[in-house]
Structures are given as structure tokens and as C-alpha cells.
Design a protein around this motif. Structure first.
Motif, PDB file in Angstrom:
ATOM      1  N   THR A 104       1.414  39.915   3.151  1.00  0.00           N
ATOM      2  CA  THR A 104       2.517  39.532   2.263  1.00  0.00           C
ATOM      3  C   THR A 104       3.800  39.523   3.080  1.00  0.00           C
ATOM      4  O   THR A 104       4.166  40.543   3.668  1.00  0.00           O
ATOM      5  CB  THR A 104       2.662  40.518   1.094  1.00  0.00           C
ATOM      6  N   GLN A 105       4.467  38.389   3.123  1.00  0.00           N
ATOM      7  CA  GLN A 105       5.684  38.284   3.919  1.00  0.00           C
ATOM      8  C   GLN A 105       6.734  39.275   3.429  1.00  0.00           C
ATOM      9  O   GLN A 105       7.043  39.350   2.253  1.00  0.00           O
ATOM     10  CB  GLN A 105       6.236  36.858   3.864  1.00  0.00           C
ATOM     11  N   ASP A 133       6.513  42.523   3.406  1.00  0.00           N
ATOM     12  CA  ASP A 133       5.956  43.795   2.947  1.00  0.00           C
ATOM     13  C   ASP A 133       5.680  44.703   4.147  1.00  0.00           C
ATOM     14  O   ASP A 133       5.287  44.255   5.210  1.00  0.00           O
ATOM     15  CB  ASP A 133       4.665  43.542   2.169  1.00  0.00           C
ATOM     16  N   THR A 158       3.552  47.456   4.015  1.00  0.00           N
ATOM     17  CA  THR A 158       2.302  48.211   3.916  1.00  0.00           C
ATOM     18  C   THR A 158       1.075  47.352   3.619  1.00  0.00           C
ATOM     19  O   THR A 158      -0.053  47.822   3.773  1.00  0.00           O
ATOM     20  CB  THR A 158       2.407  49.293   2.818  1.00  0.00           C
ATOM     21  N   ASN A 159       1.269  46.109   3.166  1.00  0.00           N
ATOM     22  CA  ASN A 159       0.132  45.298   2.732  1.00  0.00           C
ATOM     23  C   ASN A 159      -0.863  45.025   3.855  1.00  0.00           C
ATOM     24  O   ASN A 159      -2.073  45.062   3.641  1.00  0.00           O
ATOM     25  CB  ASN A 159       0.624  43.969   2.150  1.00  0.00           C
ATOM     26  N   ASP A 164       7.169  43.056  10.157  1.00  0.00           N
ATOM     27  CA  ASP A 164       8.190  43.869   9.496  1.00  0.00           C
ATOM     28  C   ASP A 164       7.990  45.323   9.884  1.00  0.00           C
ATOM     29  O   ASP A 164       6.858  45.825   9.890  1.00  0.00           O
ATOM     30  CB  ASP A 164       8.093  43.722   7.982  1.00  0.00           C
ATOM     31  N   HIS A 181      15.419  47.980   8.068  1.00  0.00           N
ATOM     32  CA  HIS A 181      14.232  47.140   7.911  1.00  0.00           C
ATOM     33  C   HIS A 181      14.376  45.958   8.862  1.00  0.00           C
ATOM     34  O   HIS A 181      15.211  45.079   8.668  1.00  0.00           O
ATOM     35  CB  HIS A 181      14.114  46.666   6.467  1.00  0.00           C
ATOM     36  N   ASP A 237      12.855  42.571  10.472  1.00  0.00           N
ATOM     37  CA  ASP A 237      11.836  41.526  10.315  1.00  0.00           C
ATOM     38  C   ASP A 237      11.970  40.533  11.462  1.00  0.00           C
ATOM     39  O   ASP A 237      13.066  40.076  11.786  1.00  0.00           O
ATOM     40  CB  ASP A 237      11.929  40.828   8.954  1.00  0.00           C
ATOM     41  N   TRP A 249       2.383  39.471   8.648  1.00  0.00           N
ATOM     42  CA  TRP A 249       2.004  38.374   7.745  1.00  0.00           C
ATOM     43  C   TRP A 249       1.839  37.118   8.582  1.00  0.00           C
ATOM     44  O   TRP A 249       2.479  36.955   9.627  1.00  0.00           O
ATOM     45  CB  TRP A 249       3.113  38.176   6.713  1.00  0.00           C
TER      46      TRP A 249
END
Length: 226
Positions: free
Chosen positions: A30-31, A33, A35-36, A71, A131, A133, A184
Motif C-alpha cells: 500500500t503506497q 503505508d 506496515t503493510n 516509506d 516520515h 517517503d 510498495w
């Protein structure tokens, strides 16, 4: 009669196939995210693009767009009795790539891609680098149309290390660190094709055909008058 035949031949010769376009996509994670799809000990993910539907017509072009994002977020808390320093590093342990039977792309070469340092990490202070990215994209084309008559796999490889280096100004160093990193990826393939079953004549061709018919009619009228 020759005028009519000539106009008819021009009409058929100038017919154009209908140009169509269809896009297939596939992704993992998932872009944005954290932890996904955790990076952990590395990511080796395969996504599959559906084959071109040959019932649509004749494939004339294939364009491929690839996307990927890493991320990461984290913080370090100085729980020592002394001030110190902390440094966060995010490294790619190998090239960040996507590969397939129809082409490959390197998003980023191996090496350090982010470093942040708190040179005065005080007692009980939280060093938070926020955060981060890292978004990458690329594109290429393929002339191997036959490969797309079957499903095509695209393999993403991401090997990364994120770490804090903590130092106290003497005595025992005690820090609490937390890091989350995930990735992702997406592949987007656009097929262009000609659908000969829906060929239509151009407007100009219809005009030529009409003039041919008119000429033929006049020719016959002139013969009757003679």
C-alpha cells in the motif's frame, strides 16, 4: 464502368483500422503505508500483468510504466543519564530493481540514500526524523509482442537496512529506538492495437466514391444522348 471501379478501389485502399487502447495494472503493498509490506530482511515480490486479449485485434504497441516507493519512519529516545548524539541511516544493500522477461529497470543503485544526525541528543529528548517517503518511477517499451500473449511477471527486489547509531557523552548509553519501513510497487502496461473488424472509410474516400458514381452516371447519360 472504369470510373466506378476506380472510386471503389480508392475507398477500400483508404479504409483505416480502428485504433484501440487498454491498460493493465498490478501492484503489491500500500503506497505510503509503514506496515503493510514491511521490508524486514528484504522484499522479493512478483506481480502479474494480464496477457493482451487477442480477440480485441492486432497488437501494435506496448508501453510499460513501473513505480515503487519506500516509506520509513522512526524515533530515538535518550534514556541515558547523559547527553549524547544519534544518527539515523537508511541504506540500500543492493540495487532497487524490477525485472521481467520483457525488460528491467533500476530505481536506485545500492548505497546510502538518507542520513540524519542529532549532534546534541539530550537526556529524555526524542530524536524523530519524521516520515520519509522515497518515490521512484520509470518507463520503457517492448517490441516483443509475442511475450504478451501470455501473462507477464514483474519481480521487485528491495534489500534495505535502517539503523540508529547512538552515543552518550561518557558512562553507559541507553536509548530506545523504533523504526518502521515498508515498500510498495506497481506496474502499468498499456496495449495499443488495431481492430480491423471495425474498419471504416475516411470521409474523403466517401467523397471520392460519390464523385465516381456521379461521373459514371454522367458518362451513361452522355452515351444515351449520342
Amino acid at each position: 464502368m472504369k470510373t466506378l471501379l476506380t472510386a471503389g478501389a480508392l475507398l477500400l485502399a483508404s479504409s483505416q483500422a480502428f485504433a484501440g487502447m487498454v491498460t493493465e495494472t498490478a501492484s503489491f503493498g500500500t503506497q505510503g503505508d509503514l506496515t503493510n509490506q514491511p521490508i524486514g530482511f528484504g522484499i522479493n515480490e512478483t506481480v502479474t500483468i494480464n496477457a493482451f486479449n487477442t480477440a480485441l485485434g492486432s497488437l501494435t504497441g506496448v508501453s510499460i510504466n513501473v513505480y515503487s516507493q519506500i516509506d520509513t519512519a522512526g524515533k530515538s529516545t535518550n534514556t541515558s543519564g547523559l547527553n549524547g548524539a544519534s544518527q539515523f541511516k537508511f541504506n540500500l544493500d543492493s540495487d532497487w530493481t524490477v525485472s521481467s522477461a520483457v525488460g528491467n529497470y533500476t530505481f536506485n543503485s545500492a548505497g546510502n540514500i538518507f542520513t540524519e544526525t542529532d549532534t546534541d541528543h539530550q537526556i529524555n529528548e526524542v530524536f524523530d526524523y519524521g516520515h520519509l517517503d522515497i518515490f521512484k518511477t520509470g518507463a520503457f517499451t517492448s517490441t516483443d509482442f509475442a511475450a504478451f500473449t501470455s501473462d507477464v511477471d514483474f519481480n521487485f527486489v528491495i534489500n534495505a537496512t535502517s539503523s540508529f547509531n547512538n552515543i552518550a557523552n561518557g558512562g553507559s548509553a541507553l536509548f530506545t529506538n523504533q523504526i518502521d519501513s515498508a515498500a510498495w510497487g506497481k506496474v502499468e502496461v498499456t496495449y495499443t492495437y488495431d481492430d480491423v473488424s471495425t474498419s471504416v472509410p475516411e470521409t474523403g474516400s466517401l467523397a471520392i466514391f460519390g464523385l465516381g458514381l456521379a461521373g459514371f452516371a454522367l458518362s451513361r447519360k452522355a452515351k444515351k444522348s449520342a
